[in-house]
Design an enzyme around this catalytic site. Sequence first.
Site, PDB file in Angstrom:
ATOM      1  N   HIS B   9      40.679  29.265  56.893  1.00  0.00           N
ATOM      2  CA  HIS B   9      40.900  28.343  55.912  1.00  0.00           C
ATOM      3  C   HIS B   9      40.541  26.833  56.043  1.00  0.00           C
ATOM      4  O   HIS B   9      40.261  26.199  55.254  1.00  0.00           O
ATOM      5  CB  HIS B   9      42.119  28.269  55.236  1.00  0.00           C
ATOM      6  CG  HIS B   9      42.468  29.465  54.468  1.00  0.00           C
ATOM      7  ND1 HIS B   9      42.610  30.865  55.012  1.00  0.00           N
ATOM      8  CD2 HIS B   9      42.877  29.627  53.252  1.00  0.00           C
ATOM      9  CE1 HIS B   9      42.770  31.615  54.180  1.00  0.00           C
ATOM     10  NE2 HIS B   9      43.093  31.080  52.943  1.00  0.00           N
ATOM     11  N   SER B  10      40.627  26.390  57.329  1.00  0.00           N
ATOM     12  CA  SER B  10      40.275  25.081  57.905  1.00  0.00           C
ATOM     13  C   SER B  10      38.998  25.069  58.605  1.00  0.00           C
ATOM     14  O   SER B  10      38.947  25.698  59.585  1.00  0.00           O
ATOM     15  CB  SER B  10      41.647  24.925  58.661  1.00  0.00           C
ATOM     16  OG  SER B  10      41.472  23.909  59.783  1.00  0.00           O
TER      17      SER B  10
END
Lengths: 211, 239
Positions: B9-10
């Site tokens: 997600h990052s």
Amino acid sequence: MINNRTIVAWLKLAARSMEENKGYLTDLDAAIGDADHGINMERGFKKALTLISPVEDRDIDAILKTTGMALIGSVGGAAGPLYGTFFLDAAKALSHLNELSNTDLVLLFESGLKGIQRVGKAKPGDKTMIDTLQPALEALRSAFAYGTDLIEALRWMVQAAKEGMESTIPMVAKKGRASYLGERSAGHQDPGATSTYLLIQCLLDAVESQS
Amino acid sequence: MVGIVVVSHSRKLAEGVKELAEGMSNGQVPIAAAGGMEDGSPGTDAYQVVEAIRSIYRPEGVLVLADLGSAVLSARLAQEMLAAEGIDAVRLSPAPLVEGALAAVVEAAQGSTLEQVDAAVREAKYLAKLGEEQIEIEEEAPSALQMVAVETRFVLRNRLGLHARPAVLFAQTAARYQASIEARNLTRNSPWVNPRSVIDLLRIGASVGDLIAVQASGAEAAQALEALKQLAESGFGEE
């Protein structure tokens, strides 16, 4: 009859609904997820509106495909690949159509649902968007089998979607972030099931506004 | 060589895991990262994953490691989209991101097949990283090599134990020889493990001062043991 203008109207209403319900969806998600569903859905449908404007006059599958790609590339959360696949797979099933018959409309939702199940691997009862979509599709099918007209069939569909959405409240989540909560996920309505209900409601609104 | 794609997600996390894994493999293994949305907010985008896989794709295949939730769904969708174009040697791994990426590069650097890399990385799921559960990993079977093997023993000198970096060196060295090799931690009475798997090595929970046994059989058994012993006695280059 649903044509490409109806589909565009549906997506515009959907974008507005996601904007209006951004806080509501995010609050539902805050209870059992990571509090971003409303934000993600708003961003995704806003992007979809931008991307479909050059293809608004094309066949329905082009509009649906563009929507799917926009959602996949901009939602960010699990709803991106799931709703994205819904629209991409629906587009594949309906190639080169400018109008949808009742059978085509059933096919749109059937293909979309299958796509969501393939990518998300959820079953009915897992507290997901499937719990709205599956009964909604069944209602649409039986309404047409019963011989109702389009608007009436969509009303049946919306009613079943609403009941499906509400049926997620007591469920224990089996998929997604909410499943980490186990039993504690019970008592909350699933945000994905809720956004699916809103999308189906928007389709009815779009058809009603055009008739 | 099998390539590795890290999905998170990052963007920072995906890039960070990539950097860590590249450091462990001296940049030999092709690695690509996909993470974050266009505007920098957290999230995943299947098209980014498609591009990452495409950027390092090779016929030997690509293993995809994803953090959670939408990262897994985006990776699955990317796999499906590429398969439709005939790019089908792509597997998703259920392993945890950091341990999995580390295990994947070590295994891939040995020239293993996609299936082998996938299998090695699955083991990463069971890594007892506090060293507390290593004894229950496997049944106490006698070594399969016992009858024909040569053996060496050494005391681990590294102050921090057999942590990731020395374990990687150990695994890479073991992989260089034509020999079947097994290792165990005699001090902790660990089972025999495959020292070509960095995850297995981490699971024997070797601390400074522990006595390690290594057995080998095959054409280059003696050379392998000599190299491993030297490596251990040099403190794996840490002193």
